[in-house]
Write an enzyme that holds these catalytic residues in place. Structure first.
Site, PDB file in Angstrom:
ATOM      1  N   ASP A   1      29.961  36.330  26.799  1.00  0.00           N
ATOM      2  CA  ASP A   1      28.630  36.830  26.490  1.00  0.00           C
ATOM      3  C   ASP A   1      28.537  37.048  24.998  1.00  0.00           C
ATOM      4  O   ASP A   1      29.555  37.166  24.341  1.00  0.00           O
ATOM      5  CB  ASP A   1      28.477  38.231  27.115  1.00  0.00           C
ATOM      6  CG  ASP A   1      27.845  38.119  28.468  1.00  0.00           C
ATOM      7  OD1 ASP A   1      27.621  36.988  28.880  1.00  0.00           O
ATOM      8  OD2 ASP A   1      27.586  39.154  29.095  1.00  0.00           O
TER       9      ASP A   1
ATOM     10  N   ASP B   1      28.569  41.469  31.765  1.00  0.00           N
ATOM     11  CA  ASP B   1      28.354  42.908  31.883  1.00  0.00           C
ATOM     12  C   ASP B   1      27.211  43.226  32.819  1.00  0.00           C
ATOM     13  O   ASP B   1      27.144  44.302  33.363  1.00  0.00           O
ATOM     14  CB  ASP B   1      28.109  43.540  30.503  1.00  0.00           C
ATOM     15  CG  ASP B   1      26.987  42.843  29.764  1.00  0.00           C
ATOM     16  OD1 ASP B   1      26.360  41.935  30.351  1.00  0.00           O
ATOM     17  OD2 ASP B   1      26.722  43.183  28.602  1.00  0.00           O
TER      18      ASP B   1
ATOM     19  N   ASP C   1      25.664  38.791  36.368  1.00  0.00           N
ATOM     20  CA  ASP C   1      26.855  37.996  36.062  1.00  0.00           C
ATOM     21  C   ASP C   1      27.839  37.952  37.228  1.00  0.00           C
ATOM     22  O   ASP C   1      28.829  37.239  37.163  1.00  0.00           O
ATOM     23  CB  ASP C   1      27.589  38.575  34.837  1.00  0.00           C
ATOM     24  CG  ASP C   1      26.766  38.416  33.570  1.00  0.00           C
ATOM     25  OD1 ASP C   1      26.032  37.421  33.472  1.00  0.00           O
ATOM     26  OD2 ASP C   1      26.849  39.288  32.693  1.00  0.00           O
TER      27      ASP C   1
END
Length: 1173
Positions: free
Chosen positions: A473, A794, A798
């Site tokens: 990310d 997070d 996801d």
């Protein structure tokens, strides 16, 4: 542990007391009432609340709590609530006691064979045949002239028993400490889980275990609900209740339709406040756990306790209790029949579809099966040869007759041969291997805690060493996640820094302050810094914090606005989610009309704007042409500076006609743009270096983000993910999907294979894109080796990608509970550099196991050949059973400790990853193993056949039964051990390095074990006497033994000189199952084959069976369950295997457990992509 168990008895309030005084402690509801309330859903529940309490605030009054202020944070009150309604804690299963673990270690087949042989040998040693006929039995008892020696015959049997006890204790102790460590890890994870509640009108983060009935809890997107409750007020709340109901559709919750929130469910969207009504064993999840037997022992204790305290217990209550107990008891026999707690654990874990066998486990399983078969064959041949030789010599050559009274003497011989055979088997089998794997993993996990990696699944740490790709990310992982507004576009002006408040029209400023203060979660705040001179603390969503900080920079305050319009006055909230990419809030205006504030990704929200505020704060039209203009002149330049652009807009509705609020597209349209701001999220200073390390280590880093492509590209360049002059792709989610899908819209692997190798940045991506990319890379077969993918995430969205990846990293600080639940490792500091540490530790685990294998196999090869040839030529193994056990078990155990605890070095990051199909034993290792084996065998056979001449001592060959230990054989044993000791130092390096002492003092465990083993060896040789078949040696003989041992180090240098490339004849061993060429069906067959091999071994009665299984199932039993369709069937299919596995189950418990009845999961966890029943 003890105190936890004791306190767990008090968790259960005593229902009977409440029956007598219905409103214990002055509260207006009893535990039973609340428990039955929580079993209702939807309209039924609402009706019950209205009948019993009037409404939710009535329920709050009965529970003596305020819907807005929460509980008064008063310790006595909280304690009283715990006494009456229980604690929010589900007591774990009792851990196995040390004695149970000892009993399990005793189940080991080889140990049982040894025990039986030892007992038979003991029994026979006390039998003395009648004196006169002993001549007739031949020279069998020849050595027994000396009375004392004949009586010492029992010592060998006793010594074997003693060494078996040692082994069992060591094994049990290891299992015990492993379980203890795992429980420690478990409780640490549980302590770290906090939840937001309101007490005294203040928002507090309290540990989940400290929640009590009556607490007012804030629920938000991504939370895992820790207790049952009733919703007081909610915005657009959607809950995933699949862990309780098995229904995968999200359930909408609202105070007026369905206010029941249940523990163990996930918040997928929205936010709200609830009053907690049931905790711990009384919550819905707790009740299920209790039925599953997790709270089984407590149930029984409580039952007894309740009965003693009050004989006149209400009848219906007893009946209910009994039924409850009956259910729990019904489960029990089923469980033990199906292989212990495995089943229950599987139920809890069912919705965590873990991956197939980890790479290392696959390779070890295969290798161990091969070694085991070889050992079995060798030991069988040894026994057959010994028996035949004895029979032919005694009855054919010497022409004797089998006399009845001689039977015990002959049997004694056969027992001795049998013991030698078993000993060969014991030595052949590397039972130190599972131990080495466990120690190495457990040690790494412990140390990784210090490096901010909280490992939830042990095998993840080893898989990480093979990682070839990391999909990371952007926000919070590569960047600091401390956001600030640095540029803005307000009233037709582009400000490169924060404008002076006087430069803005009051109307614009006022609208902006309201739009930001109201249209953000009220839990998001900016608090004063903790220390002088520090930065203000940002609490809550970081993007919203940046906007609130912008208001403060404009010398305004958001708090008064929020006090004027509190959260429960908000008319409608459309919360942020990954599809909308925006958030909107509706408030009612004093004139009866409505105003909607909206904020979101600028390119998305500007498309919905038809007006914009000019410099005087008046509306002017905003046409598509103006928008393109704005994108070019304002948004793209901001994005190219790496800023995230957010548009803030509003819309007024007249009082005459209220719009249809459910028609969101209609409502959030026709907006007026107030401002566009550029938010900076600086790159973490240590990230570029960490990414450089990854690239040097052969790992490709890809960035997957929801941000604008220009922002993403700018940040990727700053991090060093993309470098000028490289051939790379940066794609947006839409373009990515266009490239990988065919005309029908189906994803094609060939198309994906054209995209992913060059892809470095995927922007504006949805969670599905992330999952598609990860799956595509894992399933791809284009490169020379299959990819092993790590993913960081997070957000709640996801989850699927984290589960699909070989290793999923969740963020410990910014991560939602859902992400943590799906992950394998939690990064406690949210930092990308911790991932690099994980790679280092992972590679270290792999190398540690290779080091141990190299050492272990040398010992095994030499010991087996010596025992085998010795037995065939001299009818007696030069290394006695007890000595073999010492060499094998003690040295294996210690060596696995010594070699598995080597600390990692930076140099591990200088080589490419091994990948899935690299063999465990490389050519270099094979060269080392065979090279050292040749040296050791040469020395030992020289000593065996001409040693007595060299040392001028009596020969130990052809000694009769029960003869005293000879110096000759003691020297052989001692030399053998010395060579192993020095070879252990050689084994520290497996890539052919010259300096084997490099960094030896950084591992105190290694040094102390080598010295310790040496010390014990001196004691055994000098004072071991008859039990160890040793006779004391002189100083000169000791020096010779040591000299030969040190020769190992010199010989190691000679071997290192031979180039491996010249030795084409050497085969590598321990290949991973080559999954590249396999279809799914073959894969399943392959699994079957391994299972079949295990069953063969079972019949062949072999020892490391259990150990091997321990490795195999450390974490991945679930994959079998996944493939076989249903738990029951699967458990039955493998019950033979599972019955061995109690000791492993502890390792496979997930950290915070979700329950499901065989729920249908999405294709997240399975390669075929079909839905799993």
């Amino acid at each position: 542990m003890g105190d936890m168990v004791n306190s767990s008895i008090e968790f259960h309030p005593k229902p009977q007391q409440q029956r007598e005084a219905p409103h214990v402690g002055g509260f207006g509801c009893t535990l039973a009432e609340l428990r039955s309330l929580m079993e209702l859903r939807g309209a039924e529940a609402l009706q019950k609340i209205q009948e019993a309490y009037g409404d939710v605030s009535g329920l709050c009054r009965r529970l003596k709590t305020s819907p807005t202020e929460g509980l008064a944070d008063n310790a006595n009150d909280l304690e009283k609530r715990r006494q009456i309604y229980g604690q929010n804690f589900i007591p774990p299963k009792q851990p196995k006691t040390f004695l149970q673990l000892v009993w399990e270690a005793l189940q080991d087949v080889t140990l049982i064979i040894l025990e039986v042989a030892a007992i038979v040998s003991l029994g026979l040693s006390f039998y003395v045949p009648p004196g006169e006929e002993s001549e007739a039995c031949g020279n069998v008892s020849g050595g027994a002239e000396d009375e004392g020696e004949a009586e010492a015959g029992w010592i060998e049997g006793a010594a074997i028993l003693l060494s078996v006890i040692c082994v069992v204790l060591v094994t049990a102790f290891n299992d015990w400490s492993k379980e203890k460590q795992f429980r420690g890890l478990q409780s640490r994870i549980e302590q770290e889980q906090k939840f937001t509640v309101i007490r005294n009108g203040q928002l507090l983060q309290v540990p989940v275990a400290a929640l009590v009935v009556g607490d007012i809890a804030q629920v938000k997107y991504g939370d895992l609900l820790p207790a049952d409750g009733v919703l007081i007020q909610g915005n657009d709340l959607k809950i995933d209740e699949s862990s309780l109901t098995g229904e995968s559709d999200h359930v909408r919750k609202s105070a007026d339709k369905d206010p029941m929130l249940l523990s163990g469910t996930h918040v997928m969207e929205g936010s709200g406040r609830m009053v907690i009504t049931a905790v711990g064993v009384n919550s819905q999840t707790g009740i299920i756990f209790t039925l599953l037997g997790a709270g089984g022992e407590e149930e029984e204790k409580k039952d007894k306790k309740g009965k003693q305290q009050d004989g006149a217990m209400d009848n219906s209550q007893t009946r209910a209790k009994k039924q409850d107990g009956a259910v729990a008891m019904e489960m029990q026999p089923l469980k033990s029949a199906e292989g212990g707690e495995m089943e229950e654990r599987e139920k809890k874990k069912a919705n965590v579809p873990k991956k197939e066998k980890s790479v290392l486990q696959g390779k070890l399983t295969k290798l161990a099966v091969q070694i085991g078969k070889a050992g079995l064959v060798m030991s069988a041949i040894t026994v057959i040869i010994l028996v035949l030789y004895f029979v032919i010599e005694t009855f054919v050559v010497d022409g004797r007759v089998w006399l009845a009274e001689c039977t015990p003497v002959y049997v004694q011989y056969f027992v001795k041969f049998f013991i030698i055979g078993v000993t060969v088997l014991v030595v052949a089998v590397p039972e130190g291997l599972p131990l080495a794997v466990t120690i190495s993993l457990a040690y790494s996990v412990k140390k990784m805690m210090k490096d901010n990696n909280l490992v939830r699944h042990l095998d993840a740490c080893e898989t990480m060493g093979n990682a070839t790709a990391i999909c990371s990310d952007k926000t919070g992982t590569l960047t600091t996640n401390r956001m600030t507004v640095v540029q803005s576009y307000l009233g037709d002006t582009h400000y490169k820094e924060i404008p002076a408040p006087s430069a803005l029209t009051p109307k614009i400023l006022d609208l902006l302050v309201h739009a930001i203060s109201i249209n953000s979660a009220y839990t998001t705040k900016i608090l004063p810094p903790e220390k002088e001179g520090a930065l203000p603390r940002q609490v809550g969503n970081k993007t919203e914090c940046a906007l609130l900080g912008f208001i403060l920079d404009l010398k305004r305050d958001f708090q008064p606005v929020r006090e004027q319009i509190p959260e429960d006055k908000l008319y409608k909230v459309y919360t942020f989610n990954s599809v909308r990419k925006s958030m909107s809030t509706v408030i009612r205006m004093p004139d009866g009309g409505f105003r909607l504030f909206s904020k979101g990704a600028s390119e998305i929200l500007l498309k919905k704007c038809t007006n914009i505020l000019n410099s005087n704060g008046e509306l002017r039209g905003f046409r598509p042409r103006d928008r393109d203009d704005m994108v070019k002149k304002i948004i793209e330049p901001m994005a190219c500076d790496g800023l995230r652009t957010i548009c803030i807009a509003y819309r007024d509705f007249s009082a005459i006609q209220e719009p249809d609020w459910d028609n969101e597209n209609e409502v959030v349209g026709d907006l007026t743009c107030i401002a566009v701001v550029g938010i900076e999220d600086p790159v973490r200073p240590e990230v570029p270096e960490a990414i450089r390390k990854c690239q040097r280590a052969g790992i490709t880093v890809r960035m997957v983000t929801g941000d604008n492509i220009n922002t993403a590209r700018a940040i990727a360049a700053k991090c060093g993910i993309i470098q000028p002059g490289e051939d790379f792709l940066c794609l947006e989610g839409k373009e990515f999907n266009r490239r990988i899908r065919n005309e029908k819209g189906e994803i094609e692997q060939e198309r994906l294979d054209k995209v992913w190798p060059k892809l470095r940045v995927l922007a504006r991506s949805s969670p599905t894109d992330k999952h598609t990319l990860v799956k595509g890379i894992i399933d791809s077969t284009t490169g020379e080796q299959r990819q092993v993918v790590a993913v960081t995430g997070d957000g709640t969205n996801d989850g699927p990608a984290l589960k699909k990846a070989d290793v999923g990293f969740a963020m410990g600080i910014a991560g939602t509970d859902v992400a943590k639940e799906a992950s394998d490792i939690i990064l406690t500091d949210d930092n990308f550099t911790s991932i690099v540490k994980a790679v280092m530790w992972g590679r270290n685990v792999y190398d540690s196991i290779s080091k141990f294998l190299q050492f272990q196999l040398t010992v095994n090869v030499v010991a087996v050949i010596v025992a085998f040839t010795g037995a065939c030529i001299t009818q007696d193994s030069p290394l006695k059973a007890v000595q073999m056990l010492w060499v094998n078990l003690i040295m294996d155990t210690f060596a696995s400790l010594a070699l598995a605890t080597e600390p990692p070095t930076e140099s591990l990051l200088l080589r490419k990853p091994y990948g899935r199909d690299k063999p465990l034993i490389s050519r270099t290792m094979m060269k080392n193993i065979l090279g050292h084996a040749v040296y050791q065998l040469t020395i030992i056979f020289t000593l065996l056949f001409v040693g007595e001449l060299f040392f001028d001592i009596d020969s130990g060959r052809n000694a009769p039964l029960h003869s005293p230990p000879s110096e000759h054989y003691t020297i052989i044993f001692n030399t053998f051990v010395m060579m192993q000791l020095f070879n252990e130092i050689n084994a520290r390096k497996i890539h052919g390095e010259r300096n084997v002492f490099d960094g030896i003092f950084s591992n105190p465990i290694f040094c102390s074990i080598v010295l310790g083993t040496f010390g014990i060896q001196i004691v055994i040789v000098q004072f071991g006497g008859k039990p160890f078949s040793c006779s004391p040696l002189s100083a000169e003989q000791w020096l010779w033994c040591l000299f030969v041992g040190v020769g190992e180090l010199v010989w190691g240098q000679v071997i290192a000189t031979i180039p491996t490339s010249q030795l084409k004849c050497l085969k590598e061993a321990g290949h991973g199952p080559g999954k590249d060429e396999m279809t799914d069906e073959e894969l399943a067959e392959g699994e079957e084959e391994i299972d079949h091999a295990e069953r063969e071994l079972r019949r062949g009665q072999i020892l490391w069976f259990r150990g091997l299984n321990r490795i195999q199932t450390q974490m991945e039993v679930v994959s079998t369950f996944k493939r076989s369709g249903s738990f029951q069937g699967a458990v039955r299919r493998r019950s033979s295997v599972l019955s061995q596995l109690h000791d492993v189950t502890n390792l496979s418990t997930p950290t915070h457990v979700t329950l499901s009845a065989a729920k249908p999961t999405s294709a997240a966890g399975n390669p075929g992509g079909e839905s799993i029943p």
